[in-house]
Each structure stands twice: as structure tokens, then as C-alpha cells.
Motif scaffolding. Sequence first.
Motif, PDB file in Angstrom:
ATOM      1  N   ASN B  99       0.814  -1.217   0.000  1.00  7.09           N
ATOM      2  CA  ASN B  99       0.000   0.000   0.000  1.00  7.09           C
ATOM      3  C   ASN B  99       0.851   1.271   0.000  1.00  7.09           C
ATOM      4  O   ASN B  99       0.344   2.357   0.249  1.00  7.09           O
ATOM      5  CB  ASN B  99      -0.965  -0.006   1.195  1.00  7.09           C
ATOM      6  CG  ASN B  99      -0.225   0.014   2.526  1.00  7.09           C
ATOM      7  OD1 ASN B  99       0.984   0.211   2.567  1.00  7.09           O
ATOM      8  ND2 ASN B  99      -0.951  -0.189   3.612  1.00  7.09           N
ATOM      9  N   SER B 102      -0.302   4.140  -2.280  1.00  9.07           N
ATOM     10  CA  SER B 102      -1.580   4.660  -1.792  1.00  9.07           C
ATOM     11  C   SER B 102      -1.392   5.523  -0.546  1.00  9.07           C
ATOM     12  O   SER B 102      -1.999   6.600  -0.412  1.00  9.07           O
ATOM     13  CB  SER B 102      -2.511   3.478  -1.517  1.00  9.07           C
ATOM     14  OG  SER B 102      -3.717   3.904  -0.974  1.00  9.07           O
ATOM     15  N   GLY B 284      -4.092   3.481   3.019  1.00  7.98           N
ATOM     16  CA  GLY B 284      -3.934   2.319   2.139  1.00  7.98           C
ATOM     17  C   GLY B 284      -5.235   1.891   1.487  1.00  7.98           C
ATOM     18  O   GLY B 284      -5.339   0.771   0.982  1.00  7.98           O
ATOM     19  N   ALA B 289      -4.417  -0.884  -3.831  1.00 12.03           N
ATOM     20  CA  ALA B 289      -3.675  -1.225  -2.612  1.00 12.03           C
ATOM     21  C   ALA B 289      -4.327  -2.426  -1.925  1.00 12.03           C
ATOM     22  O   ALA B 289      -3.640  -3.345  -1.467  1.00 12.03           O
ATOM     23  CB  ALA B 289      -3.627  -0.033  -1.661  1.00 12.03           C
ATOM     24  N   HIS B 290      -5.665  -2.436  -1.874  1.00 10.96           N
ATOM     25  CA  HIS B 290      -6.350  -3.572  -1.246  1.00 10.96           C
ATOM     26  C   HIS B 290      -6.066  -4.865  -2.009  1.00 10.96           C
ATOM     27  O   HIS B 290      -5.798  -5.905  -1.399  1.00 10.96           O
ATOM     28  CB  HIS B 290      -7.853  -3.314  -1.157  1.00 10.96           C
ATOM     29  CG  HIS B 290      -8.236  -2.462   0.023  1.00 10.96           C
ATOM     30  ND1 HIS B 290      -7.944  -2.821   1.318  1.00 10.96           N
ATOM     31  CD2 HIS B 290      -8.856  -1.259   0.101  1.00 10.96           C
ATOM     32  CE1 HIS B 290      -8.387  -1.882   2.153  1.00 10.96           C
ATOM     33  NE2 HIS B 290      -8.933  -0.918   1.433  1.00 10.96           N
TER      34      HIS B 290
END
Lengths: 317, 317
Positions: B99, B102, B284, B289-290
Motif C-alpha cells: 500500500n 496509496s 492504504g 492497494a487492497h
Amino acid sequence: MPQKVLIFSRFPKALMLRIGERFDLLDAAGKPPNEVFSTDELSGIRAMITAGGTPLGGGMMDMMPKLGAIVCYGTGYDGVDLAAAAGRKIVVGHSPGANAASVADIAVTLMLAVTRRLLPADNYVRSGNWSDAKPSPLMRPQPGNPGRKVGIYGMGEIGRKIAARVAAFECEVAYFSRSRHDVPYQYLPSLEALAEWCSVLMIAVRAGADTHHAVNANILQKLGKDGYVVNIARGSAIDQQALVAALADETIAGAGLDVYEKEPHAPDVLTAFPNVVLTPHVGGHTLDAHTAMQNCVIANLEAYFAGRPLPYAVRNL
Amino acid sequence: MPQKVLIFSRFPKALMLRIGERFDLLDAAGKPPNEVFSTDELSGIRAMITAGGTPLGGGMMDMMPKLGAIVCYGTGYDGVDLAAAAGRKIVVGHSPGANAASVADIAVTLMLAVTRRLLPADNYVRSGNWSDAKPSPLMRPQPGNPGRKVGIYGMGEIGRKIAARVAAFECEVAYFSRSRHDVPYQYLPSLEALAEWCSVLMIAVRAGADTHHAVNANILQKLGKDGYVVNIARGSAIDQQALVAALADETIAGAGLDVYEKEPHAPDVLTAFPNVVLTPHVGGHTLDAHTAMQNCVIANLEAYFAGRPLPYAVRNL
């Protein structure tokens, strides 16, 4: 004795302090000069300062028979009737690039804020909805920057600085402008092709007949439901009614605007959308940009009164 | 039959969909597992997913006698008692760097928004104060980015990405971290020296004993009245009470926060400041990012159940 200079548009007084140390300023503050000053006072005026977006036609110029220089505070000069000025042998100057970093910064700020839903996020914390664990559809994860396709319409000083900034966010960059430039970004042959390609459309063109309502319903349709439009140039570049319709029926995902068809923009249907970020035409509004713009204004005025060509003349006069 | 995996922290269900396609998830949703599941159910669990910031001590681990892997969703693992895990031969994994872009993006978004006063600017348009030409002290020009000194505390993946982004805004960059890194930015020998030098202090360190309340009243004093602090790391890195005091008496100019000492943060004196931008720990929180974090979680779990070392293990275990 300092030379007399008319201030035509309405400017905050603080912005004119440095210029006022060198010239004798007559501030019309946005009113027709003949309503504020006598014919006698106006007859002595040879130069004026205006905001580039303020309409300034031949009739206004004729109020000052000795007028020889129109100096725009900022990059734009779209309000000035250049043909009328040329016909009267009036030179026109501006402040090219002086606020480019500042304007590019607000463009990227608007892009980041609207795509990451910064305003709803801040409100989610302040309202207590976060601590109350209230579900919020606006807080759902959104696409991030790496790989995001950013299309830049216009590749002048501001466009280039926007491109350099968004490239650092790992975005892809392409552009369309009247002509190709020597820049390391993909050139697309039309605004339509750019809108089709990108998910964020950045408007960085000069106002004019060829860019008037260039971003219309068709372009917004091409931008699509995951697309955002950011305008830091001039309100006239977007058909604002078409933009409002595109936001209302979710033809696009959101917008970040620093400029509007009519300024100041009053509260209306546009200001009610949660998926827009709206700033009051403050793109060039940093201390360093103002200092740089004032330097251009002072240099233009000093050159004019010394009988030299303007160092920052509007070129396509 | 899919392996059973306990979800320890409270996660939005949407984030667990892809992981749930591969594993049989038992969702404790933030409650002690033994309040939600029977001893029998817990006895079969060999792996769990947690948010790195959630406290997870030996007592909790002992509820699952066969527990062999703790997989953190995200970069952080500060909530996990690593010694307790090591003593029980439990491996710990996380999602390093997944992440980073992000989080770096939200750091720069917060910096741009707070230094350009984006929230008051948007409110100035929406409230009608712009169209009513109401003066607003908050709308006075502020320093811009070119030449701005940005100090980054911590130079991991996130710190590097913050540095690359702010450099594109023509800012100067320096950093302080436990050790020098091979990066093209000036290294300063202490957090104090960094705060003294910079006008925006970006906190990008890992939470831990050495960073707990590292940004205290003294550091904020060094940052000074034109300075901003941005925290996207962990709330524990700032002495939040000292921050509130520094905002109240204008020791510093403002703050951008994505993390807080206690989360979720409830409305209080901090949320009443107009010169802060507050986001609900969404650094994040982008789709990409997830996806990247879920890929790390899945890879860690699959390796563990196959008897292989975790590909994304916490290193200093």
C-alpha cells in the motif's frame, strides 16, 4: 514624480502594495473608470493593470485617450480585446509562467482530493460518523494513482508542470493541444481521443474561441463514469450546464474546479454535489506566484514608461 | 476442503471476498475469538488474519492452541506481540510495500490540502461567501511548493514514494531515519534537526518504542509557526495532546492527519480546528492497494498451509 497607472479590475489591496511603491495607482476597483475618476484624471493615464479575464473592450480603452499599455496581472489575457488594443496602438503585457507552478499545484490538489474523496473523508471524521462506525458509501475504496491515465488538454507551462507532477504519482500521461510539443508524453490527435483514453481530464488551455465549451456533453460522455474532469484554466473551456448534467446522471465520477463560467460562482446545483471539489479561482494564489506576477507587472510598466518594448508582451498581438 | 482461517480484527466484508474464495473464514469481527466461537471451533484454527495495529498478545494466541501463522493485512504489525508469537513458534507475515503508493499519495494529498487551505476554500465557494465577496482571513495567499522544505521522518517504501512525489512539486527534500539510505536526499542527523530545517514534517516511520511520541512539544516548537505536520504512519508517533496544544497556540500552522492515538477518532478539540485536514485512516484504502494487500495475505496463507516459509514474513522476528 511617479507615473499614474489605473487599476481596472477589482484586486485585493495587498496585491498592489509593491506596485504602489513605484507607481501612482488610481484604483477603479472593477467599476467603469469614468464612474470613479474625472475626465481630467483619466486623460493623464498612459497605462493600466487588469485581470486577464475581465472584459476590456475598445470603449473602455477610449476613456483614457493617452492609454498606451494594458498590463494583465497573471497569465491570461482573454478578456482584453486584442484587436481593439492593436487598432489604438496599445501594447498588451501579461505574466507568462509566473504562476504556472502554483496553478499546476492546485490542479493536482483537486485531482487528488476528488479522486480520494478528501472532503467526505474529512467530514466523516469531524461529524463523528467514523467513531459511530456509520457506513458511508462515499468511503468505499477508489482506484489509486499508479497506472491512472491522466489526459492533459493544453501543453503550455502549466500543462507541463501538471504532467511532471502527476508522472511522479506513477500515473500515465498523454496530452492533446493545437500542436505537438517536445515533451516525453504521448500525443493524442484530438480532445475526443484524449477523453476516451484518460480517466482524469485536466484542462490547461488558454481561453479563446477555439477552446470555448471544448469540454461538452460529448467529451464528458467519452470520459465516462469512472472519469474526472479538473479545470484550472478558464470556466469557458467547459460547457458548465453539460457538466452539471453529467454529474447529476453520473455520466462522470466527479470534478475538481478552480474556475467557472461566471465568477464568483454563487451556490447552486453544482455546489450541492458531494463528488466535486470547488476552489474560488485561487490557482495562482500563492505568495511566491503573486510576487512573480507583480515582478512581471512592474517590469512591463517600467519598460513601457522608459519607451522600451514590454519584456512580457502578449505575443500573438 | 478449504483451510479454516480466523479473522481477528474488524474488516469491511468486501475486503475479505477474494480471500474467502480460497479459505474458510471465521470472522470474529474485532471481538475476542472465544466470545464468538466455541473452544472446539477455535481448536481447529491454524492461521489468522489481523490488522497490524490491533493489539494481539499471547493470551489471545493461546485461545487457538494450533495457531501457527499470524498474517497482518497491511504493512504494519505493531499490535502483534512478536516475542509472544516467537515463543509459541508462530510465524508472522504482513504486506510490505503493497500500500506504499496509496499511503504516500494520501500524505501528499494532506500536505497539499492543508497548505493550500483546500477545505476552507471549498467552503468559501459552497457557502456563498465568495459570491457575497465576504473577506476571509483563511483565503489569504500562502507560501507555495517551489522551494518548500519537506522533511521526511522515516525512509522506507512509503518515505521514498513521498519523497519522489514532493520532489516533483519543486520542493526540497531531506530526511531522518535510524540509518542512512541510498537515496538522493539530504540526510539530517536527528528528528530535531529535521524539524528545525523543514516547513512540512512528514511522518513515515514504523510504530514502535523508538518512535512513540517522537513528535512531541519540542519537535513541534522546532517546526515553528509556518510549519505543518503530516502523519500517515501511526498515531502513536505524535504526542497528540502536544499537537492539539501547538495548534491551539499557533506554535505550528496546521496539520494533516490520517492516523490518531485512538481510532476511530471521535469529535473533540482536534476536529474543531479549521487549519487541519483529517482523514479516517484511509491511507492504504485504494482498490489497487487492497488488491495488492490481499495478494500478500493469500500468498502468505497458501505458503503456510503448504509448509513453506512465508513469502512476506515480518523480518525482525
